[in-house]
Design an enzyme around this catalytic site. Structure first.
Site, PDB file in Angstrom:
ATOM      1  N   HIS A 183       0.820  -1.221   0.000  1.00 55.73           N
ATOM      2  CA  HIS A 183       0.000   0.000   0.000  1.00 55.73           C
ATOM      3  C   HIS A 183       0.848   1.262   0.000  1.00 55.73           C
ATOM      4  CE1 HIS A 183      -4.088  -1.690   0.834  1.00 55.73           C
ATOM      5  NE2 HIS A 183      -3.324  -2.756   1.011  1.00 55.73           N
ATOM      6  N   ASP A 391       3.448   9.469  -0.554  1.00 50.79           N
ATOM      7  CA  ASP A 391       2.278   8.676  -0.175  1.00 50.79           C
ATOM      8  C   ASP A 391       2.073   7.571  -1.198  1.00 50.79           C
ATOM      9  OD1 ASP A 391       0.007   7.970   1.287  1.00 50.79           O
ATOM     10  OD2 ASP A 391      -0.680  10.036   1.453  1.00 50.79           O
TER      11      ASP A 391
HETATM   12  P1  ADP Z   1      -3.295   6.439   4.946  1.00 47.34           P
HETATM   13  O1  ADP Z   1      -3.650   5.071   4.507  1.00 47.34           O
HETATM   14  O2  ADP Z   1      -1.829   6.719   4.921  1.00 47.34           O
HETATM   15  O3  ADP Z   1      -3.871   6.811   6.274  1.00 47.34           O
HETATM   16  P2  ADP Z   1      -5.134   7.496   2.874  1.00 47.34           P
HETATM   17  O4  ADP Z   1      -5.380   8.890   2.457  1.00 47.34           O
HETATM   18  O5  ADP Z   1      -4.895   6.558   1.764  1.00 47.34           O
HETATM   19  O6  ADP Z   1      -3.933   7.505   3.922  1.00 47.34           O
HETATM   20  O7  ADP Z   1      -6.395   6.961   3.653  1.00 47.34           O
HETATM   21  C1  ADP Z   1      -6.894   7.605   4.765  1.00 47.34           C
HETATM   22  C2  ADP Z   1      -8.313   7.122   5.042  1.00 47.34           C
HETATM   23  O8  ADP Z   1      -8.594   7.360   6.418  1.00 47.34           O
HETATM   24  C3  ADP Z   1      -9.355   7.868   4.245  1.00 47.34           C
HETATM   25  O9  ADP Z   1     -10.445   7.031   3.981  1.00 47.34           O
HETATM   26  C4  ADP Z   1      -9.780   8.998   5.174  1.00 47.34           C
HETATM   27  O10 ADP Z   1     -11.108   9.440   5.000  1.00 47.34           O
HETATM   28  C5  ADP Z   1      -9.588   8.367   6.539  1.00 47.34           C
HETATM   29  N1  ADP Z   1      -9.081   9.391   7.460  1.00 47.34           N
HETATM   30  C6  ADP Z   1      -7.937  10.083   7.331  1.00 47.34           C
HETATM   31  N2  ADP Z   1      -7.802  10.968   8.325  1.00 47.34           N
HETATM   32  C7  ADP Z   1      -8.894  10.845   9.082  1.00 47.34           C
HETATM   33  C8  ADP Z   1      -9.350  11.513  10.248  1.00 47.34           C
HETATM   34  N3  ADP Z   1      -8.655  12.508  10.774  1.00 47.34           N
HETATM   35  N4  ADP Z   1     -10.515  11.103  10.786  1.00 47.34           N
HETATM   36  C9  ADP Z   1     -11.220  10.113  10.215  1.00 47.34           C
HETATM   37  N5  ADP Z   1     -10.850   9.464   9.100  1.00 47.34           N
HETATM   38  C10 ADP Z   1      -9.704   9.825   8.541  1.00 47.34           C
HETATM   39  O1  F6P Z   2      -1.740   2.685   4.254  1.00 46.49           O
HETATM   40  C1  F6P Z   2      -0.748   2.490   5.165  1.00 46.49           C
HETATM   41  C2  F6P Z   2      -1.250   2.058   6.533  1.00 46.49           C
HETATM   42  O2  F6P Z   2      -0.252   1.616   7.367  1.00 46.49           O
HETATM   43  C3  F6P Z   2      -2.253   0.960   6.477  1.00 46.49           C
HETATM   44  O3  F6P Z   2      -1.661  -0.314   6.500  1.00 46.49           O
HETATM   45  C4  F6P Z   2      -3.103   1.278   7.656  1.00 46.49           C
HETATM   46  O4  F6P Z   2      -4.443   0.997   7.404  1.00 46.49           O
HETATM   47  C5  F6P Z   2      -2.987   2.784   7.820  1.00 46.49           C
HETATM   48  O5  F6P Z   2      -1.827   3.158   7.198  1.00 46.49           O
HETATM   49  C6  F6P Z   2      -3.058   3.225   9.274  1.00 46.49           C
HETATM   50  O6  F6P Z   2      -1.917   2.816   9.995  1.00 46.49           O
HETATM   51  P1  F6P Z   2      -1.970   2.055  11.377  1.00 46.49           P
HETATM   52  O7  F6P Z   2      -2.563   0.713  11.125  1.00 46.49           O
HETATM   53  O8  F6P Z   2      -0.555   1.986  11.832  1.00 46.49           O
HETATM   54  O9  F6P Z   2      -2.836   2.876  12.285  1.00 46.49           O
END
Ligand code: ADP
Ligand code: F6P
Length: 486
Positions: A183, A391
């Site tokens: 991912h 990212d």
């Molecule tokens: P990562 O996997 O690194 O966290 P992504 O942008 O791919 O980043 O995915 C983040 C997901 O988590 C999205 O579906 C987003 O809506 C959710 N998310 C991110 N930040 C928040 C937050 N502060 N509160 C609730 N949901 C969140």
């Molecule tokens: O997308 C990267 C990732 O580590 C996912 O594996 C995971 O859902 C998300 O970020 C949040 O991280 P964590 O599981 O460490 O809270």
């Protein structure tokens, strides 16, 4: 003998088994067995900050098994899984021992692999005991998963926490087709070389049949690493032979269920939290950031860029509000604690400099927000500010696009270092390290005329609706189902 029992507090369609020692009988074969560190709790409908759970939850189907960590720390790592079925999906989870958790999760996974794969070798903290705990937890996952497997299952492992799981399963004699999806970004050989067990990790990944990546750049970097560290010779299609197995590196970018998200945003727009936000904003334009509180997301640089906007383009003073939702994440890791302190300081600096008695330019909160509220916030936001320093994909960018009102859409500002920038080329693409460039783009977005906003949004929405979570799952599982069984 395990017994099917009803457990208090669960809805009627959920059943709990005792510790599983024999395979659970599910209706269809081949089944998909998803394995990831985090497994969404079938009992909690709350927010999930993290792309993996969000994307997979959108696409799982009846009969799927989802195996991973229960989210609980125990005295010792479990030997076998606890099993819950809900709405046709079987969730099998193990607890991780306190000591293992610290070294595996905080230590090797998030103290070494995460910074390295996000091109931050300066933040990497490597220790052998951490790596040994990582190997041990991967082995524990394999041992607990093994008795649940059926011969035809397609096993799909997710993300950097489980790079050596496939190798442990092969050790136990598993001959099923195994896929792995990364991912997060992949790095070129010169960067991977920093990590002492680089070759062992690549060898672990290469016991899979299919390895998927978010971008072509990541796929190519992986193949370069495989050539350098494993001395293999990939063909033009990304296939190579490794230890009598054919491995294939594929491109399968992750997405969201766009139509579902659009409907969510439409419903959320003028109710509940979104209504409160709207009332608090009045006529002001909203610039919105939604992230986990993670140094890969470029939050200090984003705050600086907003400060530059207010300084260089004073016409926006009092007319704009920037809301940054930064859900606390991995708070036991030192670099995340340092980031939080840094953001507190910079938010204070900006508000101290520019606030008025009836206007606060930057609103910054560190707790997660419900998914429907986020959807409503996106729809209200004139600018979606998505500026990670690096990212894998970034689903927030896709959610922002899906949430817009096509008749009056906002503008997405997107870092060129997010995987999503490969697809979402009609966003305003920026270098997040350049505060002035980001400030100029926010100004451009705030002053962009409707026809240009609509034309950019039309193209972006078509893309987000094409590369959905379902397509991601189908494409990957297609590759896996068609892999030669050795
Ligand atoms: P990562 O996997 O690194 O966290 P992504 O942008 O791919 O980043 O995915 C983040 C997901 O988590 C999205 O579906 C987003 O809506 C959710 N998310 C991110 N930040 C928040 C937050 N502060 N509160 C609730 N949901 C969140
Ligand atoms: O997308 C990267 C990732 O580590 C996912 O594996 C995971 O859902 C998300 O970020 C949040 O991280 P964590 O599981 O460490 O809270």
């Amino acid at each position: 003998m395990n017994q099917l029992v009803m457990k208090k507090g669960l809805p009627r369609n959920q059943y709990v088994y005792g510790r599983a020692l024999t395979p659970v009988s599910l209706k269809t074969a081949p089944r998909t067995v998803i394995v990831s560190n985090r497994v969404p709790s079938p009992n909690e409908k709350g927010p999930t900050a993290g792309g993996l759970a969000v994307a997979l939850a959108d696409a799982i189907t009846d009969g799927t098994v989802w195996f991973g960590w229960s989210g609980k720390r125990a005295a010792e790592t479990s030997n076998s899984a606890d099993i819950v079925t809900a709405d046709g999906v079987t969730y099998a989870t193990i607890d991780i021992g306190e000591r293992d958790y610290t070294r595996f999760y905080n230590g090797f996974a998030n103290g070494a692999l995460w910074p390295l794969f996000h091109f931050r070798s300066g933040l990497l903290l490597y220790s052998r005991p951490d790596y040994e705990a990582y190997r041990a937890v991967n082995k524990a996952f394999a041992k607990a998963l093994f008795p649940l497997l059926k011969p035809d299952d397609l096993i799909w492992i997710h993300d950097y926490q489980l790079l050596t799981l496939a190798a442990e399963l092969r050790e136990l004699g598993v001959v099923n087709r195994i896929g792995f999806f990364m991912h997060i970004p992949f790095v070129p050989p010169a960067m991977l070389a920093v990590l002492p067990p680089a070759a062992e990790l690549l060898a672990g990944m290469s016991t899979c049949d299919v390895i998927g990546f978010q971008t072509e750049g990541d796929r190519v970097s992986f193949l370069e690493c495989a050539k350098t560290f494993l001395h293999v010779k990939p063909d033009d299609a990304g296939r190579f032979a490794f230890r009598e197995r054919q491995v294939k590196a594929v491109l399968t970018p992750i997405g969201i269920d766009a139509d579902k998200f659009t409907a969510l945003a439409e419903r959320a727009e003028l109710t509940g939290d979104a209504k409160r936000l709207n009332e608090s904003l009045g006529e002001r334009a909203l610039v919105l950031g939604v992230d986990r509180l993670d140094y890969s997301k470029g939050l200090p640089q984003r705050f600086d860029a907003f400060g530059r906007l207010l300084y260089c383009f004073p016409q926006h003073l009092r007319k704009v509000a920037f809301l940054q939702i930064a859900a606390r994440s991995r708070q036991e890791v030192g670099s995340y604690q340092a980031l939080r302190r840094e953001l507190d300081r910079r938010a204070g600096d900006i508000n101290g400099e520019f606030s008025d008695f009836d206007w606060v330019p930057l609103r910054y909160m560190t707790h997660p927000v419900k998914r429907n509220a986020i959807a409503g916030f996106y729809r209200r936001a004139r600018v979606g500010l998505v500026t990670p320093l690096r990212d894998g994909m970034n689903l927030v960018a896709k959610e922002y696009v899906a949430a817009q009102d096509p008749a009056n859409p906002g503008v997405l500002i997107l870092s060129r270092f997010a995987g999503a920038a490969d697809e979402l080329t009609e966003a305003l693409i920026v270098n997040p390290f350049d505060a002035d460039e980001v400030a100029e783009s926010i100004h451009l977005a705030l002053t962009m005329e409707l026809p240009e906003r609509k034309s950019r949004h039309d193209s972006l929405l078509a893309k987000v609706r094409h590369t959905t979570a379902r397509k991601f799952c189908e494409d990957f599982l297609d590759y896996l189902a068609n892999a030669e069984k050795v």
